[in-house]
Design an enzyme around this catalytic site. Structure first.
Site, PDB file in Angstrom:
ATOM      1  N   HIS A   1      -5.502 -14.385   9.466  1.00  0.00           N
ATOM      2  CA  HIS A   1      -4.678 -13.179   9.467  1.00  0.00           C
ATOM      3  C   HIS A   1      -5.432 -11.925   9.914  1.00  0.00           C
ATOM      4  O   HIS A   1      -4.939 -10.825   9.741  1.00  0.00           O
ATOM      5  CB  HIS A   1      -4.023 -12.910   8.112  1.00  0.00           C
ATOM      6  CG  HIS A   1      -3.263 -14.077   7.570  1.00  0.00           C
ATOM      7  ND1 HIS A   1      -2.203 -14.643   8.241  1.00  0.00           N
ATOM      8  CD2 HIS A   1      -3.438 -14.799   6.440  1.00  0.00           C
ATOM      9  CE1 HIS A   1      -1.739 -15.672   7.525  1.00  0.00           C
ATOM     10  NE2 HIS A   1      -2.474 -15.787   6.435  1.00  0.00           N
TER      11      HIS A   1
ATOM     12  N   LYS B   1      22.442  16.521  -3.507  1.00  0.00           N
ATOM     13  CA  LYS B   1      22.364  15.064  -3.670  1.00  0.00           C
ATOM     14  C   LYS B   1      22.917  14.598  -5.006  1.00  0.00           C
ATOM     15  O   LYS B   1      22.485  15.046  -6.051  1.00  0.00           O
ATOM     16  CB  LYS B   1      20.900  14.603  -3.559  1.00  0.00           C
ATOM     17  CG  LYS B   1      20.352  14.766  -2.161  1.00  0.00           C
ATOM     18  CD  LYS B   1      19.138  13.894  -1.935  1.00  0.00           C
ATOM     19  CE  LYS B   1      18.623  14.016  -0.516  1.00  0.00           C
ATOM     20  NZ  LYS B   1      19.371  13.214   0.442  1.00  0.00           N
TER      21      LYS B   1
ATOM     22  N   PRO C   1       0.838  -1.213   0.000  1.00  0.00           N
ATOM     23  CA  PRO C   1       0.000   0.000   0.000  1.00  0.00           C
ATOM     24  C   PRO C   1       0.868   1.256   0.000  1.00  0.00           C
ATOM     25  O   PRO C   1       1.800   1.365   0.792  1.00  0.00           O
ATOM     26  CB  PRO C   1      -0.784  -0.108   1.304  1.00  0.00           C
ATOM     27  CG  PRO C   1      -0.643  -1.524   1.753  1.00  0.00           C
ATOM     28  CD  PRO C   1       0.652  -2.017   1.196  1.00  0.00           C
ATOM     29  N   GLU C   2       0.608   2.167  -0.908  1.00  0.00           N
ATOM     30  CA  GLU C   2       1.367   3.420  -0.977  1.00  0.00           C
ATOM     31  C   GLU C   2       0.448   4.564  -0.556  1.00  0.00           C
ATOM     32  O   GLU C   2      -0.692   4.344  -0.169  1.00  0.00           O
ATOM     33  CB  GLU C   2       1.912   3.602  -2.387  1.00  0.00           C
ATOM     34  CG  GLU C   2       2.782   2.416  -2.770  1.00  0.00           C
ATOM     35  CD  GLU C   2       4.066   2.813  -3.483  1.00  0.00           C
ATOM     36  OE1 GLU C   2       4.625   3.879  -3.186  1.00  0.00           O
ATOM     37  OE2 GLU C   2       4.495   2.027  -4.335  1.00  0.00           O
TER      38      GLU C   2
ATOM     39  N   ARG D   1       1.229 -10.565   6.001  1.00  0.00           N
ATOM     40  CA  ARG D   1       2.698 -10.547   6.114  1.00  0.00           C
ATOM     41  C   ARG D   1       3.188  -9.888   7.400  1.00  0.00           C
ATOM     42  O   ARG D   1       4.385  -9.876   7.672  1.00  0.00           O
ATOM     43  CB  ARG D   1       3.288  -9.883   4.868  1.00  0.00           C
ATOM     44  CG  ARG D   1       2.959 -10.725   3.624  1.00  0.00           C
ATOM     45  CD  ARG D   1       3.573 -10.189   2.379  1.00  0.00           C
ATOM     46  NE  ARG D   1       5.028 -10.227   2.424  1.00  0.00           N
ATOM     47  CZ  ARG D   1       5.807  -9.755   1.447  1.00  0.00           C
ATOM     48  NH1 ARG D   1       5.262  -9.213   0.379  1.00  0.00           N
ATOM     49  NH2 ARG D   1       7.110  -9.825   1.542  1.00  0.00           N
TER      50      ARG D   1
END
Ligand SMILES: [Zn+2]
Length: 273
Positions: free
Chosen positions: A89, A148, A2-3, A107
């Protein structure tokens, strides 16, 4: 995984719980990234008064206490009726007045924590700005990137630079502005940085509007799938033809992550444009 758009979508789908009082809490399996605290019954009797998102965390504000929820790799929240069958789960059940909230995580990389000073300082305070806020703008990003020398894609996915720009969004926005993912971050031109900021915001907004599906089996708390994945032009398309120039898209490993790009539309430039 999930983002940001999925987390935003999840937060929105939990809004019906606002103003409802917690009736009961049941921990089925405390084992997550960190164990679920054993004093969650403090929530009983408290109303949920706020739901916010910061980066990929959901901040759940109850009358007395605040919680920090994270979906990890495979977590999901589901609103259901108490008589619905438990699934394997399912880790946590919170009974509200009208609905039951269940947290499911095969997970077990997610987290259910109290938002206390320790977690605020360790997990929330170091985060960079929200990509959809005004704090994420071209002047800010130019300044950050100027120091950077890592590839722009790695810099863009760095939570200290900006939060919530995962692999899919970094890949797609760089493809759409024609910048090679390995181009040293400090060498992007002013115009490229300006375009990048616009593109990151556009693509995240689109993903949120489409319900944010970055993972085939992702569903929101209503069990609905998102449609964003069907709009991707580069991510997951290595070996296919570029939609702009018909060159074959290539895959490059950057910081352990697949990075698909078009060698024609995104030429690698080592020096400042
Ligand atoms: Zn191309």
């Amino acid at each position: 995984m999930p983002e940001l758009p999925e987390v935003e979508t999840t937060k929105t789908s939990l809004l019906p719980l606002l103003e409802q009082r917690v009736q009961a809490v049941k921990v089925l399996n405390p084992s997550l990234r960190w164990p679920i605290p054993d004093d969650l019954d403090k929530l009983v009797g408290q109303r949920l008064v706020g739901l916010k998102r910061r980066s990929k965390y959901i901040l759940a504000e109850f009358e007395q206490d605040q919680m920090l929820w994270h979906l990890g790799m495979s977590g999901s929240f589901r609103l259901c009726q108490p008589n619905e069958e438990l699934r394997k789960h399912d880790h946590l059940i919170i009974d509200f007045e009208d609905q039951q909230l269940r947290y499911h995580d095969p997970r077990r990389f997610g987290c259910i924590l109290w938002l206390d000073q320790h977690h605020q300082g360790k997990l929330i305070d170091p985060l960079g700005p929200e990509p959809l806020s005004e704090d994420f703008n071209a002047a800010y990003l130019r300044e950050k990137l100027s120091k950077k020398n890592v590839g722009i894609k790695i810099a863009l996915m760095d939570n200290h630079v900006v939060v919530g720009v995962g692999n899919i969004y970094a890949t797609e926005s760089l493809f759409n502005i024609g910048v090679h993912p390995a181009q040293p971050a400090s060498t992007l031109s002013k115009l490229q940085v300006e375009k990048l900021v616009v593109e990151v915001k556009r693509i995240l907004k689109q993903a949120i509007e489409l319900g944010g599906s970055t993972l085939r089996d992702y569903t929101n708390a209503m069990g609905e799938n998102g449609y964003f994945q069907q709009t991707l032009l580069a991510y997951g398309r290595a070996g296919e033809m570029c939609v702009n120039c018909e060159t074959t898209l290539e895959n490059l490993k950057l910081g352990q992550r697949a990075s698909v790009f078009c060698p024609q539309c995104q030429p690698l430039k080592r020096n400042k444009a």
